[in-house]
Write an enzyme that holds these catalytic residues in place. Structure first.
Site, mmCIF file in Angstrom:
data_model
loop_
_atom_site.group_PDB
_atom_site.id
_atom_site.type_symbol
_atom_site.label_atom_id
_atom_site.label_comp_id
_atom_site.label_asym_id
_atom_site.label_seq_id
_atom_site.Cartn_x
_atom_site.Cartn_y
_atom_site.Cartn_z
ATOM 1 N N LYS A 203 0.688 -1.188 -0.081
ATOM 2 C CA LYS A 203 -0.012 -0.118 -0.076
ATOM 3 C C LYS A 203 0.907 1.046 -0.080
ATOM 4 O O LYS A 203 1.914 1.251 0.951
ATOM 5 C CB LYS A 203 -0.943 -0.017 1.352
ATOM 6 C CG LYS A 203 -1.797 1.125 1.458
ATOM 7 C CD LYS A 203 -2.782 1.168 2.634
ATOM 8 C CE LYS A 203 -3.165 2.212 3.168
ATOM 9 N NZ LYS A 203 -4.103 1.887 4.257
HETATM 10 C C1 5RP Z 1 -2.614 3.649 8.925
HETATM 11 C C2 5RP Z 1 -3.105 3.278 7.752
HETATM 12 C C3 5RP Z 1 -4.526 3.534 7.286
HETATM 13 O O1 5RP Z 1 -5.307 2.427 7.042
HETATM 14 C C4 5RP Z 1 -4.419 4.576 6.047
HETATM 15 O O2 5RP Z 1 -3.873 5.582 6.148
HETATM 16 C C5 5RP Z 1 -5.726 4.582 5.122
HETATM 17 O O3 5RP Z 1 -6.625 5.214 5.719
HETATM 18 P P1 5RP Z 1 -6.633 6.749 4.948
HETATM 19 O O4 5RP Z 1 -7.206 6.818 3.684
HETATM 20 O O5 5RP Z 1 -7.596 7.518 5.823
HETATM 21 O O6 5RP Z 1 -5.231 7.597 4.694
HETATM 22 O O7 5RP Z 1 -2.451 2.654 6.928
HETATM 23 O O8 5RP Z 1 -1.353 3.899 9.063
#
Ligand code: 5RP
Length: 309
Positions: A203
């Site tokens: 991610k």
């Molecule tokens: C925390 C994460 C969150 O799940 C990620 O940031 C996704 O959330 P957003 O779309 O609010 O950024 O990985 O570290």
């Protein structure tokens, strides 16, 4: 290790993927064992090869952030519209009914709160617990360039070893320190390292310049984080561009659960990710659904009652 005096900037990101895939719908993962591929198929739809993940694990270091004060109220109505839920085991056990069909991506790292150095994380979930909870995948932060970079990479590698043994994939989440430059060059580094060390998907954040080089140089699927709340039109544009440039989905949190119309927003995001809508078409859909306040979910939200009730 190669000679560090001769680190040439990479430039050839062209051409379609020629890696062994065995007919599986996800890049670089056709050689994985059956259980691993089965779990990945609960997250990424086999017909589109993509996913809409709803992220609401923020409480593991932020506490009750805006929109997540009451998971039973804000998240339960959205859960049937997500392909997978990214959450903590606490949220899973207290709030999500076992009848919910979405894949479960469990947060497996933590430690420091927002009051401390965030890269100082440890593993916070045993593999036995992940098996007990029937996790579809495990998520862990990787802090490339961060103060505790080495430990976070080692933690991820340990989790990958445990996940391989149990057939549970690992999602490496690239965590970007405030001092880091968020450009394609950084994200190529920050996504490729976890993939090389065995993460099954990664991610990261979308960047306007050169995002296609990030997806091209990562041998496993990339999904994007939503990031801080922006207007819905803008968030849908980011989702569209990311998918168009090779992302295999989104893992969106605040841009869905902090929206004025969360159900309309997740429906519009699905249209971009799975149905080929342009950002403009999806925004029109969002406006229509928000106006009627009756966005269709993929299953009846009322079918879900909070866990333990
Ligand atoms: C925390 C994460 C969150 O799940 C990620 O940031 C996704 O959330 P957003 O779309 O609010 O950024 O990985 O570290």
């Amino acid at each position: 290790m190669p000679d560090l005096d001769d680190l040439r900037e990479a430039s050839d990101f062209t051409g379609s993927s020629a890696g062994a895939n065995g007919g599986f719908h996800l890049k670089g993962l056709g050689g994985q064992d059956w259980g691993m591929r089965s779990r990945l198929s609960r997250i990424f739809r086999p017909d589109t090869g993509k996913t809409v993940m709803l992220a609401f694990d923020h409480g593991y270091f932020q506490g009750p952030t805006s929109g997540l004060e009451r998971l039973d109220r804000s998240i339960l109505p959205l859960a049937p519209s997500a392909d997978a839920l990214m959450l903590t085991r606490g949220a899973l056990r207290t709030t999500i009914p076992a009848s919910n069909p979405a894949g479960i991506v469990l947060r497996a790292s933590g430690g420091p709160s927002v009051l401390k150095e965030l890269s100082d994380e440890q593993l916070t979930l045993s593999i036995d617990e992940a098996v007990r909870l029937d996790a579809s995948a495990l998520a862990i932060q990787v802090f490339i360039g961060g103060e505790h970079e080495t430990r976070s990479v080692a933690n991820m590698s340990t989790l990958v070893d445990q996940g391989q043994a149990a057939g549970i994939p690992v999602l490496a989440v690239t965590a970007v320190g405030r001092e880091m430059v968020r450009d394609a060059r950084y994200f190529r580094l920050a996504t490729r390292i976890p993939a090389e060390l065995g993460a099954q998907f990664v991610k990261t954040y979308f960047v306007e310049e050169g995002f296609e080089t990030v997806t091209a140089s990562c041998p496993v699927p990339i999904i994007i984080a939503g990031g801080k709340k922006v207007p819905e039109k803008e968030a849908l544009e980011v989702a569209y561009k990311a998918i168009d440039q090779g992302a295999a989905g989104v893992d969106m949190g605040r841009n869905i659960f902090q929206s004025e119309s969360p159900l309309a927003m997740i429906t519009a995001v699905r249209s971009v990710v799975h149905d080929g809508f342009t950002a403009a078409e999806a925004y029109e859909q969002f406006l229509d659904l928000a106006a009627s306040s009756s966005a269709p979910a993929s299953a009846s939200a009322s079918a879900l009652e909070p866990a333990g009730v």
